[in-house]
Design an enzyme around this catalytic site. Structure first.
Site, mmCIF file in Angstrom:
data_model
loop_
_atom_site.group_PDB
_atom_site.id
_atom_site.type_symbol
_atom_site.label_atom_id
_atom_site.label_comp_id
_atom_site.label_asym_id
_atom_site.label_seq_id
_atom_site.Cartn_x
_atom_site.Cartn_y
_atom_site.Cartn_z
ATOM 1 N N LYS A 11 0.823 -1.215 0.000
ATOM 2 C CA LYS A 11 0.000 0.000 0.000
ATOM 3 C C LYS A 11 0.861 1.271 0.000
ATOM 4 O O LYS A 11 2.072 1.216 0.265
ATOM 5 C CB LYS A 11 -0.933 -0.047 1.215
ATOM 6 C CG LYS A 11 -1.989 -1.162 1.141
ATOM 7 C CD LYS A 11 -2.938 -1.084 2.342
ATOM 8 C CE LYS A 11 -4.036 -2.128 2.266
ATOM 9 N NZ LYS A 11 -4.986 -2.023 3.418
ATOM 10 N N TYR A 51 -12.385 -2.205 -3.757
ATOM 11 C CA TYR A 51 -12.905 -2.346 -2.386
ATOM 12 C C TYR A 51 -14.435 -2.265 -2.346
ATOM 13 O O TYR A 51 -15.002 -1.925 -1.305
ATOM 14 C CB TYR A 51 -12.294 -1.285 -1.483
ATOM 15 C CG TYR A 51 -10.899 -1.635 -0.973
ATOM 16 C CD1 TYR A 51 -10.700 -2.719 -0.116
ATOM 17 C CD2 TYR A 51 -9.790 -0.883 -1.332
ATOM 18 C CE1 TYR A 51 -9.443 -3.043 0.368
ATOM 19 C CE2 TYR A 51 -8.515 -1.204 -0.852
ATOM 20 C CZ TYR A 51 -8.352 -2.281 0.000
ATOM 21 O OH TYR A 51 -7.104 -2.610 0.484
ATOM 22 N N THR A 93 -5.503 -7.000 10.805
ATOM 23 C CA THR A 93 -5.800 -5.735 10.118
ATOM 24 C C THR A 93 -5.279 -4.535 10.920
ATOM 25 O O THR A 93 -4.730 -3.592 10.358
ATOM 26 C CB THR A 93 -7.335 -5.593 9.931
ATOM 27 O OG1 THR A 93 -7.825 -6.795 9.322
ATOM 28 C CG2 THR A 93 -7.673 -4.407 9.060
ATOM 29 N N ARG A 104 2.511 -6.267 9.183
ATOM 30 C CA ARG A 104 1.802 -5.107 9.724
ATOM 31 C C ARG A 104 2.376 -4.695 11.085
ATOM 32 O O ARG A 104 2.479 -3.509 11.385
ATOM 33 C CB ARG A 104 0.303 -5.404 9.798
ATOM 34 C CG ARG A 104 -0.340 -5.296 8.402
ATOM 35 C CD ARG A 104 -1.732 -5.862 8.380
ATOM 36 N NE ARG A 104 -2.493 -5.432 7.209
ATOM 37 C CZ ARG A 104 -3.653 -5.960 6.855
ATOM 38 N NH1 ARG A 104 -4.196 -6.927 7.570
ATOM 39 N NH2 ARG A 104 -4.281 -5.519 5.782
ATOM 40 N N HIS A 117 -2.233 -5.357 1.545
ATOM 41 C CA HIS A 117 -3.523 -6.029 1.346
ATOM 42 C C HIS A 117 -3.235 -7.470 0.953
ATOM 43 O O HIS A 117 -2.230 -7.739 0.286
ATOM 44 C CB HIS A 117 -4.312 -5.368 0.194
ATOM 45 C CG HIS A 117 -5.463 -6.209 -0.269
ATOM 46 N ND1 HIS A 117 -6.683 -6.197 0.358
ATOM 47 C CD2 HIS A 117 -5.543 -7.155 -1.247
ATOM 48 C CE1 HIS A 117 -7.474 -7.088 -0.226
ATOM 49 N NE2 HIS A 117 -6.815 -7.675 -1.209
ATOM 50 N N GLU A 128 -9.620 -10.699 -7.469
ATOM 51 C CA GLU A 128 -8.630 -9.616 -7.302
ATOM 52 C C GLU A 128 -7.463 -9.771 -8.279
ATOM 53 O O GLU A 128 -6.949 -8.775 -8.783
ATOM 54 C CB GLU A 128 -8.139 -9.603 -5.853
ATOM 55 C CG GLU A 128 -9.240 -9.165 -4.889
ATOM 56 C CD GLU A 128 -8.849 -9.267 -3.423
ATOM 57 O OE1 GLU A 128 -7.698 -9.674 -3.124
ATOM 58 O OE2 GLU A 128 -9.693 -8.934 -2.570
HETATM 59 P P1 GDP Z 1 -7.921 -6.799 5.699
HETATM 60 O O1 GDP Z 1 -8.494 -7.922 4.879
HETATM 61 O O2 GDP Z 1 -7.114 -7.260 6.877
HETATM 62 O O3 GDP Z 1 -7.168 -5.780 4.859
HETATM 63 O O4 GDP Z 1 -9.151 -6.017 6.368
HETATM 64 P P2 GDP Z 1 -10.632 -5.665 5.846
HETATM 65 O O5 GDP Z 1 -10.965 -6.396 4.585
HETATM 66 O O6 GDP Z 1 -11.557 -5.792 7.013
HETATM 67 O O7 GDP Z 1 -10.530 -4.099 5.535
HETATM 68 C C1 GDP Z 1 -9.950 -3.653 4.343
HETATM 69 C C2 GDP Z 1 -9.084 -2.464 4.638
HETATM 70 O O8 GDP Z 1 -9.908 -1.392 5.080
HETATM 71 C C3 GDP Z 1 -8.071 -2.632 5.783
HETATM 72 O O9 GDP Z 1 -6.877 -3.240 5.403
HETATM 73 C C4 GDP Z 1 -7.827 -1.207 6.195
HETATM 74 O O10 GDP Z 1 -6.892 -0.574 5.309
HETATM 75 C C5 GDP Z 1 -9.178 -0.573 5.989
HETATM 76 N N1 GDP Z 1 -9.910 -0.496 7.260
HETATM 77 C C6 GDP Z 1 -10.478 -1.502 7.979
HETATM 78 N N2 GDP Z 1 -11.042 -1.035 9.097
HETATM 79 C C7 GDP Z 1 -10.834 0.307 9.072
HETATM 80 C C8 GDP Z 1 -11.198 1.377 9.950
HETATM 81 O O11 GDP Z 1 -11.812 1.186 10.988
HETATM 82 N N3 GDP Z 1 -10.815 2.635 9.544
HETATM 83 C C9 GDP Z 1 -10.132 2.881 8.389
HETATM 84 N N4 GDP Z 1 -9.787 4.158 8.066
HETATM 85 N N5 GDP Z 1 -9.754 1.898 7.557
HETATM 86 C C10 GDP Z 1 -10.114 0.636 7.897
#
Ligand code: GDP
Length: 140
Positions: A11, A51, A93, A104, A117, A128
């Site tokens: 990212k 997304y 995450t 991370r 990601h 994807e």
């Molecule tokens: P991942 O699969 O671990 O990347 O997590 P998710 O699919 O749940 O979320 C996708 C992406 O959204 C995450 O990697 C973060 O960059 C972002 N994200 C998730 N939760 C939050 C949040 O509470 N706030 C913000 N600003 N970004 C978030």
């Protein structure tokens, strides 16, 4: 175990920190091979499309703004159980909750700027990878 392919994105925060190589090294030293790779600056439409599953979430606008804030590296990783292996190497995450030694935990500070990601299932990996690469761009 089966050979799988998964999509990874380094990212904008990690690209800005100049740690592309350190992240690639984590993948390579843990048995994942790079099967395709390109650097690009996502458009707003690309970030929103990628997304799309999160579009109802409160953080969607922030997520899209962050993902277009600078260039990213998109890559396909291949290897035994690559989807789960990549998720393990990434860590949780929220970097504060990620295990020591994960990407991370080592390289990110916050849930909104969390370095990488990774596809979370074989269906999302397929979608994807096709989002960014055509078949001719995959080396194997
Ligand atoms: P991942 O699969 O671990 O990347 O997590 P998710 O699919 O749940 O979320 C996708 C992406 O959204 C995450 O990697 C973060 O960059 C972002 N994200 C998730 N939760 C939050 C949040 O509470 N706030 C913000 N600003 N970004 C978030």
């Amino acid at each position: 175990m089966s050979i799988q392919k998964t999509l990874s994105i380094i990212k904008p925060d990690a690209v800005r920190k100049n740690i592309i190589g350190q992240i690639l090294s984590k993948f390579e030293s843990n048995g994942l091979k790079v099967a395709a790779m390109k650097m690009k600056h996502l458009t707003q439409a690309e970030a929103e499309g990628f997304y799309a599953e999160h579009k109802e979430r409160g953080f969607f606008g922030d997520l899209v703004r962050f993902m277009i804030s600078g260039p990213v590296v998109v890559l396909v990783l291949a290897g035994n159980d690559a989807i789960l292996k990549n998720r393990e190497l990434m860590g949780a995450t929220d970097p504060k909750k990620a295990e020591p030694g994960t990407i991370r935990r080592e390289f990110a500070e916050s849930i909104d700027e969390n370095a990488v990601h990774g596809s979370d299932s074989s269906q999302s990996a397929e979608r994807e990878i096709a989002f960014f690469f055509n078949a001719a761009e995959l080396v194997n």
